[in-house]
Design a protein around this motif. Structure first.
Motif, PDB file in Angstrom:
ATOM      1  N   TYR A 161       8.099  -7.709   8.364  1.00  0.00           N
ATOM      2  CA  TYR A 161       7.126  -8.611   7.746  1.00  0.00           C
ATOM      3  C   TYR A 161       6.192  -9.190   8.805  1.00  0.00           C
ATOM      4  O   TYR A 161       4.984  -9.306   8.591  1.00  0.00           O
ATOM      5  CB  TYR A 161       7.848  -9.783   7.062  1.00  0.00           C
ATOM      6  CG  TYR A 161       8.336  -9.542   5.668  1.00  0.00           C
ATOM      7  CD1 TYR A 161       9.175  -8.480   5.371  1.00  0.00           C
ATOM      8  CD2 TYR A 161       7.989 -10.413   4.631  1.00  0.00           C
ATOM      9  CE1 TYR A 161       9.649  -8.285   4.091  1.00  0.00           C
ATOM     10  CE2 TYR A 161       8.462 -10.224   3.346  1.00  0.00           C
ATOM     11  CZ  TYR A 161       9.289  -9.158   3.082  1.00  0.00           C
ATOM     12  OH  TYR A 161       9.748  -8.966   1.821  1.00  0.00           O
ATOM     13  N   LEU A 199       3.681  -6.672   9.764  1.00  0.00           N
ATOM     14  CA  LEU A 199       2.665  -6.561   8.716  1.00  0.00           C
ATOM     15  C   LEU A 199       1.702  -7.743   8.763  1.00  0.00           C
ATOM     16  O   LEU A 199       0.494  -7.579   8.550  1.00  0.00           O
ATOM     17  CB  LEU A 199       3.326  -6.486   7.332  1.00  0.00           C
ATOM     18  CG  LEU A 199       3.957  -5.154   6.925  1.00  0.00           C
ATOM     19  CD1 LEU A 199       4.553  -5.275   5.521  1.00  0.00           C
ATOM     20  CD2 LEU A 199       2.932  -4.031   6.961  1.00  0.00           C
ATOM     21  N   LEU A 215       0.296   0.958   1.825  1.00  0.00           N
ATOM     22  CA  LEU A 215       1.376   0.864   0.833  1.00  0.00           C
ATOM     23  C   LEU A 215       0.787   0.773  -0.573  1.00  0.00           C
ATOM     24  O   LEU A 215       0.881  -0.259  -1.236  1.00  0.00           O
ATOM     25  CB  LEU A 215       2.240  -0.367   1.124  1.00  0.00           C
ATOM     26  CG  LEU A 215       2.883  -0.437   2.512  1.00  0.00           C
ATOM     27  CD1 LEU A 215       3.544  -1.792   2.717  1.00  0.00           C
ATOM     28  CD2 LEU A 215       3.892   0.689   2.690  1.00  0.00           C
ATOM     29  N   THR A 221       4.920   2.135  -3.457  1.00  0.00           N
ATOM     30  CA  THR A 221       5.759   0.966  -3.740  1.00  0.00           C
ATOM     31  C   THR A 221       6.421   1.047  -5.112  1.00  0.00           C
ATOM     32  O   THR A 221       7.568   0.622  -5.269  1.00  0.00           O
ATOM     33  CB  THR A 221       4.927  -0.324  -3.646  1.00  0.00           C
ATOM     34  OG1 THR A 221       3.824  -0.260  -4.566  1.00  0.00           O
ATOM     35  CG2 THR A 221       4.383  -0.511  -2.245  1.00  0.00           C
ATOM     36  N   PRO A 247      12.921  -0.044   5.711  1.00  0.00           N
ATOM     37  CA  PRO A 247      11.929   0.455   4.747  1.00  0.00           C
ATOM     38  C   PRO A 247      11.983  -0.230   3.384  1.00  0.00           C
ATOM     39  O   PRO A 247      11.005  -0.193   2.639  1.00  0.00           O
ATOM     40  CB  PRO A 247      12.281   1.947   4.625  1.00  0.00           C
ATOM     41  CG  PRO A 247      12.958   2.277   5.911  1.00  0.00           C
ATOM     42  CD  PRO A 247      13.745   1.046   6.261  1.00  0.00           C
ATOM     43  N   ILE A 259       9.255  -2.678   2.316  1.00  0.00           N
ATOM     44  CA  ILE A 259       7.953  -2.232   1.815  1.00  0.00           C
ATOM     45  C   ILE A 259       7.646  -2.868   0.461  1.00  0.00           C
ATOM     46  O   ILE A 259       6.552  -3.404   0.239  1.00  0.00           O
ATOM     47  CB  ILE A 259       7.928  -0.691   1.694  1.00  0.00           C
ATOM     48  CG1 ILE A 259       7.932  -0.055   3.083  1.00  0.00           C
ATOM     49  CG2 ILE A 259       6.710  -0.225   0.909  1.00  0.00           C
ATOM     50  CD1 ILE A 259       8.129   1.452   3.053  1.00  0.00           C
ATOM     51  N   GLY A 309      11.776   5.223   1.261  1.00  0.00           N
ATOM     52  CA  GLY A 309      10.616   4.418   1.632  1.00  0.00           C
ATOM     53  C   GLY A 309       9.824   5.032   2.770  1.00  0.00           C
ATOM     54  O   GLY A 309       8.586   5.107   2.721  1.00  0.00           O
ATOM     55  N   VAL A 339       5.884   6.588   2.601  1.00  0.00           N
ATOM     56  CA  VAL A 339       4.785   6.135   3.463  1.00  0.00           C
ATOM     57  C   VAL A 339       4.181   7.315   4.219  1.00  0.00           C
ATOM     58  O   VAL A 339       2.954   7.468   4.305  1.00  0.00           O
ATOM     59  CB  VAL A 339       5.274   5.058   4.448  1.00  0.00           C
ATOM     60  CG1 VAL A 339       4.199   4.746   5.474  1.00  0.00           C
ATOM     61  CG2 VAL A 339       5.650   3.789   3.693  1.00  0.00           C
TER      62      VAL A 339
END
Length: 412
Positions: free
Chosen positions: A97, A100, A116, A121, A232, A235, A395, A399
């Motif tokens: 996080y 991101l 994403l 997702t 992952p 996500i 995940g 991606v």
């Protein structure tokens, strides 16, 4: 009154306790399902909310608590590597996080949707729900989560589970006011009442537990398999975080994406998750139930959430509370899980539906199909001595496919 005005008044403390009540059922449900300590979950929810408030400069009226998105990997991780190793994976998810948040700070919020998109997702969220379907059914019929042993007679267990399930559904459909905000709490109460009537609740542990006790904090132990499996999963809740911030902004009439900034809210959520994991608690996320309570009460002062956090921390030291929560029979949890895991799957489906993309296009079809089959089918790859499998593998593959597969050419 400005939203950053932290007024330590009796009224605010009572409103804070009320907000915690709204979140309480979902907050303690995650540790009860995953084998973590509910008292630790209460402490880390409170501490995480306070940390979030500090990072976002006390501007956003949200409460952070146990994330449903991580239930599947926590259950698998605890069974496979144990709680300390699983905590290292969850702590790393919080740092994901943070990464991101730095990316959003540098490139803007739109980068999340480019890296994403819903085609990634949506199916990842679906996998999180579907991979746990058997666990819910096993618990609802009175067995352990892996189905290896019978804990309660099937008929009694089904009666309890269906009572919890039906009450949760009815509360969400027909409940008025605050009752509609706490359907899980209503379902647990109904299932527990039926369990008491059938004589399957034991209070020995409650009598032996002290009134005041230190929560059973657990430190993480580095485990790369757990990290690659769990990270992952972040996500999906990362994208949901963006939606939650937009939702609370629409309720209060403020643009939190700009002030304090989505990068700050995501940073706060990530650091709160890492803090929780370093103490043995489940990852934190913004609670939509509390957002609903804010909309209903029109109480927009973030200071109220500070009081909710303080109340949660105080309750974490009540030893008998954790022991009492531990008396809830597994069929009650099984009944709630049937709806909960199905609902997670529906959220994933809805993510794809709202995106409005043609899933039969070869590119979209390939991404969604591979994510679902890898995740649900249990595909795994070995990287040296580390195994990448399940939700984590799904995940990562999603991606990568989204980044490398060419976009569909427009028809001439």
């Amino acid at each position: 009154m400005a939203t950053s005005d932290y007024s330590f008044r009796l009224k605010d403390s009572l409103l804070g306790a009320q907000m915690l009540f709204v979140a309480f059922g979902a907050l303690v449900l995650v540790p009860l399902l995953t084998g973590l300590d509910p008292n630790v979950a209460l402490f880390t929810a409170g501490a995480g909310t306070l940390l979030f408030q500090a990072i976002t400069r006390g501007k956003v009226p949200v409460f952070l608590a146990s994330s449903f998105a991580f239930i599947a990997p926590i259950i698998y991780g605890v069974q496979t590597w144990g709680i300390p190793a699983t905590m290292s994976g969850l702590a790393a998810a919080g740092l994901f996080y943070v990464a991101l948040a730095a990316l959003v700070k540098a490139r803007g919020a739109g980068i999340l949707h480019r890296v994403l998109p819903p085609v990634v997702t949506g199916p990842v969220i679906m996998v999180i729900g579907l991979i746990l379907a058997k666990v819910a059914v096993f618990m609802a019929v009175g067995k352990t989560g892996d189905g290896s042993a019978e804990l309660f007679p099937r008929e009694i267990a089904l009666t309890v589970a269906l009572a919890a399930l039906a009450t949760t559904i009815l509360a969400s459909l027909l409940g008025k006011g605050f009752l509609r905000l706490v359907p899980i709490l209503c379902g647990i109460a109904a299932g527990y009442a039926v369990s008491l009537a059938m004589g399957i609740v034991r209070f020995d542990a409650v009598g032996a537990a002290p009134w005041l006790a230190m929560p059973a904090f657990t430190l993480p132990e580095l485990n790369w398999e757990a990290i690659l499996f769990i990270v992952p999963v972040a996500i999906a809740p990362a994208i949901e975080h963006f939606g939650d911030v937009l939702a609370i902004g629409s309720v209060t009439g403020r643009d939190y994406v700009k002030d304090p900034g989505i990068h700050r809210t995501m940073l706060g959520d990530g650091l709160a998750t890492t803090l929780a994991s370093c103490l043995g608690g489940p990852p934190n996320t913004t609670y939509s139930e509390v957002t609903g309570a804010v909309a209903l009460t029109r109480v927009f002062n973030p200071g109220v959430m500070t009081w909710a956090a303080i109340t949660a921390i105080a309750l974490a030291f009540v030893g008998k509370l954790g022991a009492l929560l531990g008396t809830i029979p597994t069929p009650v949890m099984g009944g709630i899980m049937i709806l909960l895991f199905g609902a997670i799957t529906v959220v994933g489906i809805n993510t794809l539906v709202r995106a409005g993309e043609d899933l039969m296009q070869p590119r979209n079809l390939a991404i969604v199909a591979v994510i679902l089959v890898f995740g649900i089918g249990g595909m795994s790859f070995n990287i040296g001595e580390v195994t990448l499998a399940g939700i984590g593998l799904a995940g990562i593959v999603g991606v990568v496919l989204n980044l490398v597969l060419p976009m569909q050419r427009a028809a001439k």
